[in-house]
Write an enzyme that holds these catalytic residues in place. Structure first.
Site, short mmCIF file in Angstrom:
data_model
loop_
_atom_site.label_atom_id
_atom_site.label_comp_id
_atom_site.label_asym_id
_atom_site.label_seq_id
_atom_site.Cartn_x
_atom_site.Cartn_y
_atom_site.Cartn_z
N HIS A 133 0.84 -1.19 0.00
CA HIS A 133 0.00 0.00 0.00
C HIS A 133 0.88 1.25 0.00
O HIS A 133 2.10 1.18 -0.20
CB HIS A 133 -0.97 -0.01 1.18
N HIS A 171 4.12 1.38 2.18
CA HIS A 171 5.23 0.60 1.61
C HIS A 171 5.87 1.36 0.44
O HIS A 171 7.10 1.36 0.28
CB HIS A 171 4.73 -0.76 1.12
N CYS A 194 -0.58 -10.10 21.83
CA CYS A 194 -1.37 -9.61 20.69
C CYS A 194 -0.93 -10.38 19.45
O CYS A 194 0.23 -10.28 19.04
CB CYS A 194 -1.18 -8.12 20.49
N CYS A 251 -4.56 -3.56 23.05
CA CYS A 251 -3.35 -3.31 22.27
C CYS A 251 -3.42 -1.89 21.73
O CYS A 251 -4.43 -1.51 21.12
CB CYS A 251 -3.25 -4.32 21.11
N HIS A 286 -3.77 -2.22 17.60
CA HIS A 286 -4.90 -2.92 16.99
C HIS A 286 -6.23 -2.69 17.71
O HIS A 286 -7.28 -3.10 17.21
CB HIS A 286 -4.62 -4.42 16.92
N LYS A 338 -5.98 7.01 9.58
CA LYS A 338 -5.00 5.99 9.26
C LYS A 338 -5.60 4.97 8.31
O LYS A 338 -6.75 4.56 8.45
CB LYS A 338 -4.52 5.30 10.54
#
Length: 655
Positions: free
Chosen positions: A18, A21, A126, A143, A146, A295
């Protein structure tokens, strides 16, 4: 000769590439090119991280073995570099045999030194992060990344004595300000280290729970924790410990996103210290790419696929936007409108307009040849001072990964050159037959344009080479010395023939999305003549629909699914047909023979998500079995693949 070794994090193969990256890959490539222009010998490493819980789970859901699944997704990441104009020197996979050997050598070395021990531990695990969290690290019991509640796991495992190196790491960070940058992340790590005792790191997983990993050399009942395995790629790729590349290029300059700061800033340097290796040179941390200030997330459907942007706007514009828009260390927002705005303002209006104006005037006033300069005025001297400052600032910022500030510095020169045209008025000099002054003005412009094009090679290499060709120059890396460009004047030879126009950066508009459709959507054509009027039929009672309307039950018969194209090739016996393999969430890919070869190349399709009629009766097309239909939307001029607005899990239903 100085040497520069830059790495991306090796990308986890639990999802397709994506925007994040793409940015890290482009930044690493740009830094490599920059250092080569500065005369350094450079090495650029990227690759994929392929072990661990998430891969085992994802491959099981896909009905594949972990290796088959990793091969498939790793192939998408390998293709990412060329698509972005990036040229890594090595692409590593953590399933490579040499990497596995290196991991086991380091594990054995650290174990024999007494820094790995066996113990029992209970903690909040996690599975998304593949790590244990302490109570302090959880946010409201969740977490922090996440937003899920970790599972409490108590088991016997092997541990790395990371706490042993806490004091050393604090001292090293304090004595080396550029070890972690920008400063906000250095301070974040120091705060973490100084707030309490650093715990030891669990570095194994029992095979009773996980088999997809590298077996510990000293206990075959356990596999290595994915982070201890993955981080060692940075030295295994250099053939540690005796490889010539390791001797030549280590230590490294790492590029990472802020979500993996702790493993790279704490785990990795302490691992290096325990293994008797020098710490890396610098850890360069960038922020998140946000989409509409949120995000990116598959569940939100706002994941930006790099190939779509490259296909729409070109590699050069995409690279420029990403490197210009993200301030080093901060989050940045991506929208297609912002990309188009940058393209039109910076590239089309500023840089493209400069090249078009100057090349056109060179043909009009000097028959398309670079003129010879004569005496310079104070205005010329001031322009050269501004140019020197702009180039020095560009080089200084770029060397420290501040690409946005570097490009803003260079654009001060671009804008100054456009202003210089207006104030020096070449058209008036030509009218007044002041050819000596006119030649100096044009040479000032053309030589500065050459310098700008050279400086832009790390950012957009393809466009840079074309700009130099338009100026009558050939790009030769061995003959460029970027460090001397601010000081050396007159490298553009008089008499060189330049092109008459430059069309590298035309203005663009944000394209309208293709209309949704069930099959190919044809724009209706106007009738050739007015049809004869007929008596209107008797109006039916009740709601009225189109004459060819169908019942909802008819639509329900269609099994429309979203899938990812894994491969595509031309049909051996038909010019207009492509043989396409599509992942639809089934154990095996679906083979579809599609009549798309006249509109798409095989490379255009690989990695894209498409909508497929999955329950079409199988049939042979020119001798090859086809099991479905790929849908497109088209009008008289444009054909587009029908796809989802965001990334959808393979096999997702269209309803």
């Amino acid at each position: 000769m100085s040497r520069f070794f830059v790495t991306t994090p090796i990308f986890y193969v639990n999802a397709k590439p994506h925007l994040g990256h793409a940015f890290t890959t482009i930044l690493a490539d740009a830094m490599t090119r920059f250092h080569r222009l500065m005369g350094d010998e450079a090495f650029f490493l990227t690759g994929t991280d392929e072990h661990g819980d998430k891969i085992a789970k994802a491959s099981d859901e896909a009905g594949q073995s972990p290796k088959e699944y990793a091969d498939q997704i790793s192939g998408l990441f390998r293709a990412l570099g060329p698509m972005l104009g990036a040229k890594p020197d090595h692409f590593i996979r953590t399933t490579d045999p040499e990497h596995i050997k290196t991991v086991q050598k380091v594990l054995q070395k650290v174990y024999e030194a007494g820094d790995i021990y066996f113990g029992e531990y209970g903690g909040h695990y996690c599975f998304g992060c593949e790590r244990f969290y302490t109570e302090k690290e959880l946010v409201d019991g969740m977490c922090p990344d996440h937003k899920t509640r970790p599972e409490y796991i108590a088991e016997k495992n092997y541990f790395f004595r990371m706490s042993k190196y806490q004091a050393w790491l604090i001292e090293h960070i304090n004595q080396n300000p550029d070890f972690i940058r920008p400063a906000r992340y250095r301070n974040e790590v120091l705060s973490l280290l100084e707030s309490g005792a650093l715990e030891d790191l669990c570095i194994s997983r029992p095979k009773s729970r996980l088999t997809w990993g590298i077996e510990l050399p000293f206990d075959q009942d356990f596999v290595c924790y994915v982070w201890f395995d993955a981080l060692l790629n940075y030295v295994s790729a250099l053939n540690y410990p005796r490889g010539e590349k390791f001797k030549k290029f280590w230590p490294a300059n790492h590029i990472v996103a802020k979500d993996i700061l702790k493993p790279h800033a704490v785990f990795w340097p302490t691992m290096l210290k325990a293994a008797g290796l020098a710490p890396y040179q610098s850890l360069n941390v960038h922020g998140y790419w946000l989409v509409r200030d949120t995000k990116m997330s598959k569940s939100l459907g706002n994941v930006v696929e790099p190939k779509q942007m490259v296909d729409a706007y070109g590699t050069s514009a995409f690279r420029y936007f990403l490197l210009r828009e993200m301030a080093f260390g901060s989050d940045a927002s991506f929208t297609e409108e912002a990309l188009v705005g940058r393209l039109n303002a910076d590239l089309a209006n500023d840089l493209g307009n400069l090249f078009n104006r100057v090349l056109s005037m060179t043909h009009k006033y000097f028959e398309g040849k670079v003129p010879s300069p004569t005496a310079e005025t104070e205005e010329d001297a001031e322009l050269k001072r501004l140019g020197r400052d702009a180039m020095r600032n560009f080089q200084g910022h770029f060397a420290e990964f501040r690409t946005a500030r570097a490009l803003e510095s260079l654009w001060e020169l671009v804008r100054a050159l456009n202003k210089y045209i207006d104030t020096s008025a070449p058209w008036t000099l030509f009218k007044n037959k002041d050819k000596a002054r006119l030649g100096t003005v044009m040479y000032m412009l053309l030589e500065h344009m050459r310098k700008i094009a050279v400086h832009l090679w790390p950012v957009m290499p393809e466009a840079s080479v074309k700009m130099l060709e338009q100026l009558g120059c050939c790009f030769d890396l061995d003959k460029v010395n970027l460090a001397k460009e601010p000081e050396v004047w007159g490298l553009l030879d008089s008499g060189l023939a330049v092109l008459q126009t430059s069309n590298l950066f035309p203005r663009v508009e944000v394209p309208e999305p293709a209309p949704p459709a069930a099959l190919e959507v044809e724009t209706p054509k106007a009738p050739a003549a007015e049809p004869k009027k007929k008596a209107p039929p008797k109006a039916p009672e009740g709601p009225v629909g189109p004459a060819d309307s169908i019942e909802f039950a008819d639509f329900q018969k269609l099994d429309l699914r979203v899938g990812t194209v894994l491969s595509a090739a031309k049909h051996p016996d038909a010019d207009k047909l492509l043989v396409v393999q599509v992942a639809l969430g089934d154990p095996e890919p679906r083979q579809i023979v599609a009549g798309l070869a006249d509109r798409f190349s095989p490379e255009d399709l690989v990695g894209k998500q498409v909508v497929v009629v999955a329950n079409l009766a199988p049939r042979k097309l020119r001798g090859i079995q086809s099991q479905g239909m790929i849908l497109v939307a088209k009008d008289a001029e444009v054909t587009r693949l029908l796809t989802a607005a965001g990334t959808v899990d393979d096999g997702g239903k269209v309803a």
